[in-house]
Write a protein that holds these residues in place. Structure first.
Motif, mmCIF file in Angstrom:
data_model
loop_
_atom_site.group_PDB
_atom_site.id
_atom_site.type_symbol
_atom_site.label_atom_id
_atom_site.label_comp_id
_atom_site.label_asym_id
_atom_site.label_seq_id
_atom_site.Cartn_x
_atom_site.Cartn_y
_atom_site.Cartn_z
ATOM 1 N N GLU A 59 13.470 -4.543 15.983
ATOM 2 C CA GLU A 59 13.384 -5.986 16.252
ATOM 3 C C GLU A 59 13.959 -6.791 15.086
ATOM 4 O OE1 GLU A 59 10.604 -4.021 16.532
ATOM 5 O OE2 GLU A 59 10.367 -3.969 18.717
ATOM 6 N N GLN A 60 13.623 -6.395 13.867
ATOM 7 C CA GLN A 60 14.139 -7.097 12.694
ATOM 8 C C GLN A 60 15.645 -6.914 12.553
ATOM 9 O OE1 GLN A 60 11.353 -5.218 9.932
ATOM 10 N NE2 GLN A 60 10.586 -7.259 9.414
ATOM 11 N N CYS A 63 17.320 -9.098 15.135
ATOM 12 C CA CYS A 63 17.298 -10.494 14.674
ATOM 13 C C CYS A 63 18.393 -10.727 13.636
ATOM 14 C CB CYS A 63 15.944 -10.849 14.081
ATOM 15 S SG CYS A 63 14.624 -11.036 15.281
ATOM 16 N N TYR A 102 11.161 -7.962 23.860
ATOM 17 C CA TYR A 102 10.130 -8.541 22.992
ATOM 18 C C TYR A 102 10.552 -9.931 22.501
ATOM 19 C CZ TYR A 102 7.147 -9.105 18.876
ATOM 20 O OH TYR A 102 6.280 -9.591 17.933
ATOM 21 N N LEU A 103 11.794 -10.055 22.038
ATOM 22 C CA LEU A 103 12.291 -11.347 21.555
ATOM 23 C C LEU A 103 12.403 -12.361 22.697
ATOM 24 C CD1 LEU A 103 15.024 -10.135 19.029
ATOM 25 C CD2 LEU A 103 12.717 -10.978 18.512
ATOM 26 N N LEU A 106 8.975 -13.754 23.382
ATOM 27 C CA LEU A 106 8.644 -14.768 22.380
ATOM 28 C C LEU A 106 9.449 -16.063 22.582
ATOM 29 C CD1 LEU A 106 8.520 -12.561 19.140
ATOM 30 C CD2 LEU A 106 6.576 -13.544 20.374
ATOM 31 N N TYR A 108 12.594 -16.454 21.914
ATOM 32 C CA TYR A 108 13.586 -16.611 20.848
ATOM 33 C C TYR A 108 14.992 -16.455 21.415
ATOM 34 C CZ TYR A 108 9.798 -15.946 17.433
ATOM 35 O OH TYR A 108 8.659 -16.060 16.689
ATOM 36 N N GLY A 123 12.784 -19.268 15.073
ATOM 37 C CA GLY A 123 11.916 -18.136 15.394
ATOM 38 C C GLY A 123 12.534 -16.816 14.961
ATOM 39 N N LEU A 124 13.834 -16.659 15.222
ATOM 40 C CA LEU A 124 14.524 -15.441 14.773
ATOM 41 C C LEU A 124 14.505 -15.342 13.252
ATOM 42 C CD1 LEU A 124 17.693 -15.339 17.085
ATOM 43 C CD2 LEU A 124 15.692 -13.847 17.195
ATOM 44 N N GLU A 126 12.288 -16.498 11.234
ATOM 45 C CA GLU A 126 10.935 -16.150 10.778
ATOM 46 C C GLU A 126 10.614 -14.683 11.048
ATOM 47 O OE1 GLU A 126 8.407 -18.977 12.741
ATOM 48 O OE2 GLU A 126 9.123 -20.644 11.495
ATOM 49 N N HIS A 127 11.258 -14.101 12.049
ATOM 50 C CA HIS A 127 10.972 -12.719 12.434
ATOM 51 C C HIS A 127 11.871 -11.701 11.726
ATOM 52 C CE1 HIS A 127 8.895 -9.989 15.141
ATOM 53 N NE2 HIS A 127 10.047 -9.358 15.325
ATOM 54 N N CYS A 129 13.994 -9.618 8.824
ATOM 55 C CA CYS A 129 13.668 -9.091 7.493
ATOM 56 C C CYS A 129 14.455 -9.847 6.431
ATOM 57 C CB CYS A 129 13.989 -7.604 7.436
ATOM 58 S SG CYS A 129 15.711 -7.216 7.821
#
Length: 188
Positions: A59-60, A63, A102-103, A106, A108, A123-124, A126-127, A129
């Motif tokens: 996910e990170q 993003c 998942y994104l 949310l 995003y 949002g991206l 903040e999510h 890394c």
């Protein structure tokens, strides 16, 4: 020496003859400095991506890839398949499907076959890394000055605008051999 480029995202391509670029580079002027800065930026991105792919969640990584790609294409809608993203990130397509879902839950991103639209960049951010910030900060450190010195001569220049004018007609990406054929079989 033949070279090959891989086109990952739809858009425009720019080209310059190698002898012209080499002559300009050898004059150790603005083009020389710009290309060295860009190379350093690319090395930073490559090494940071290797670290990210080893230590952070899919996910990170997704993003990070979406945010960096969004900056380069300057558009919230990115035409790309999950398989292409999986290949870039070195993960299974199912992992990208799960991460994109998942994104999307949310809110995003919005995802439909072959298209991802960024709905919530904050949002991206903040999510994602810290790798995204490292790459972005280094790129701006190296490239802002070079682009600012060029911008005073060219009003409205974008940070990632090319240093050479586009070719006309546009460059068409090469067609690669179908999967399963060796390159020598394809040429016959």
């Amino acid at each position: 020496m033949p070279c090959r480029a891989l086109v990952q995202i739809a858009g425009y391509a720019y080209r310059v003859r190698a002898d012209v670029l080499l002559r300009e580079f050898n004059q150790t002027g603005a083009t020389f400095r710009l290309l060295l800065r860009y190379t350093q930026s690319l090395i930073t991105q490559t090494t940071q991506t290797a670290v990210c792919n080893r230590h952070h969640s899919i996910e990170q990584q997704l993003c990070r890839w979406l945010l960096l790609t969004n900056e380069r294409v300057n558009c919230d809608e990115i035409a790309v398949t999950q398989e292409a993203i999986a290949n870039v990130l070195g993960v299974r397509r199912e992992g990208i499907t799960e991460a994109a879902g998942y994104l999307q839950d949310l809110r995003y991103i919005s995802y439909r076959r072959g298209h991802i639209t960024i709905l919530n960049q904050r949002g991206l951010e903040e999510h994602v890394c810290e790798c995204y910030g490292v790459v972005k900060k280094e790129f701006h450190r190296l490239m802002d000055h070079a682009c600012e010195s060029h911008a005073h001569r060219t009003p409205g220049i974008r940070l990632l605008s090319p240093i050479f004018p586009p070719t006309f007609p546009p460059v068409i990406p090469p067609v690669y051999p179908p999967t399963g054929l060796m390159s020598n079989q394809w040429r016959k």
